[in-house]
Write an enzyme that holds these catalytic residues in place. Sequence first.
Site, short mmCIF file in Angstrom:
data_model
loop_
_atom_site.label_atom_id
_atom_site.label_comp_id
_atom_site.label_asym_id
_atom_site.label_seq_id
_atom_site.Cartn_x
_atom_site.Cartn_y
_atom_site.Cartn_z
N GLU A 102 0.85 -1.19 0.00
CA GLU A 102 0.00 0.00 0.00
C GLU A 102 0.88 1.24 0.00
OE1 GLU A 102 -2.55 1.51 -0.58
OE2 GLU A 102 -3.86 1.91 1.12
N ASP A 103 0.35 2.34 -0.54
CA ASP A 103 1.15 3.57 -0.58
C ASP A 103 1.33 4.19 0.80
OD1 ASP A 103 -1.55 4.29 -0.39
OD2 ASP A 103 -1.48 5.77 -2.01
N ASP A 106 -2.86 5.95 6.74
CA ASP A 106 -3.25 7.24 7.29
C ASP A 106 -4.14 6.99 8.52
OD1 ASP A 106 -3.36 10.10 7.17
OD2 ASP A 106 -5.30 10.00 6.18
N PHE A 155 0.14 16.32 4.21
CA PHE A 155 -0.42 15.71 3.01
C PHE A 155 0.66 15.65 1.94
CE2 PHE A 155 -2.93 14.93 -0.72
CZ PHE A 155 -3.88 14.04 -0.24
N ARG A 168 0.88 11.97 -9.33
CA ARG A 168 1.31 10.58 -9.15
C ARG A 168 2.63 10.29 -9.84
NH1 ARG A 168 -3.11 7.74 -6.95
NH2 ARG A 168 -5.16 8.35 -7.73
P1 IMP Z 1 -6.59 5.46 5.39
O1 IMP Z 1 -7.72 4.50 5.12
O2 IMP Z 1 -7.05 6.70 6.08
O3 IMP Z 1 -5.41 4.83 6.07
O4 IMP Z 1 -6.17 6.04 3.99
C1 IMP Z 1 -5.36 5.42 3.16
C2 IMP Z 1 -5.49 6.03 1.78
O5 IMP Z 1 -5.70 7.45 1.80
C3 IMP Z 1 -4.18 5.85 1.08
O6 IMP Z 1 -4.15 4.63 0.41
C4 IMP Z 1 -4.11 7.05 0.16
O7 IMP Z 1 -4.72 6.73 -1.06
C5 IMP Z 1 -4.91 8.12 0.86
N1 IMP Z 1 -4.01 9.08 1.55
C6 IMP Z 1 -3.82 9.21 2.87
N2 IMP Z 1 -2.93 10.17 3.17
C7 IMP Z 1 -2.52 10.66 1.97
C8 IMP Z 1 -1.57 11.67 1.59
O8 IMP Z 1 -0.89 12.31 2.40
N3 IMP Z 1 -1.43 11.87 0.25
C9 IMP Z 1 -2.13 11.17 -0.68
N4 IMP Z 1 -3.01 10.22 -0.38
C10 IMP Z 1 -3.21 9.96 0.94
MG MG Z 2 -4.43 4.15 -1.48
#
Ligand code: IMP
Ligand code: MG
Length: 176
Positions: A102-103, A106, A155, A168
């Site tokens: 995963e990238d 968050d 962010f 991207r």
């Molecule tokens: P989570 O479910 O809140 O952990 O969110 C995960 C997803 O939110 C990641 O796979 C990203 O696609 C997106 N995301 C969260 N933080 C960032 C950021 O700083 N930049 C870009 N995308 C983010």
């Molecule tokens: Mg993602």
Amino acid sequence: MTTEAENGVKSVLISEEEIHGQVSAYGKFISREYRGKKLLLVGVLKGGFIFASDLFREIEIPCEIDFVETSSYGSDMVSSGKVILKKDISTDISGYDVIIAEDIIDTGITMSKLKELFQLRNPKSLKIIALLDKPDRRTVDFEPDYALFTIPDKFVVGYGLDYAQKYRNLKYIGEL
Ligand code: IMP
Ligand code: MG
């Protein structure tokens, strides 16, 4: 900043060289840990596609690849709290040692839900590797097994990560 694709990027948080160093080190680590196993790397679209493909090429043992696509953000910077599986893998993962790439973690919602779903499918083992971890933002109890970089609550974009589908294609992780 030089190219048009970089408009709006404030600073470089993690350079192309730093990313490559860590991706290469984890590729070697996975190659040691998973030798002799039936390994499947699952990239999480869209944000994780560059990380997954670079990591895949640093793995020096047989490895299959598949992809899921999740969505929770729309074009906003705030998570909706709901996870939608837009595309599923086509591999039956029972008997596989699976690593999901995963990238960024968050709030943790996306990966905790995806992990739950994959666990129901009886993989031999299941680990989560994240390029980036933002632990300060966590709203659910979830930790990735491996995280290449831990970052502050900012962010970020680039190397697969977007803001409103842009940025991207940057080679580094930048702050907006
Ligand atoms: P989570 O479910 O809140 O952990 O969110 C995960 C997803 O939110 C990641 O796979 C990203 O696609 C997106 N995301 C969260 N933080 C960032 C950021 O700083 N930049 C870009 N995308 C983010
Ligand atoms: Mg993602």
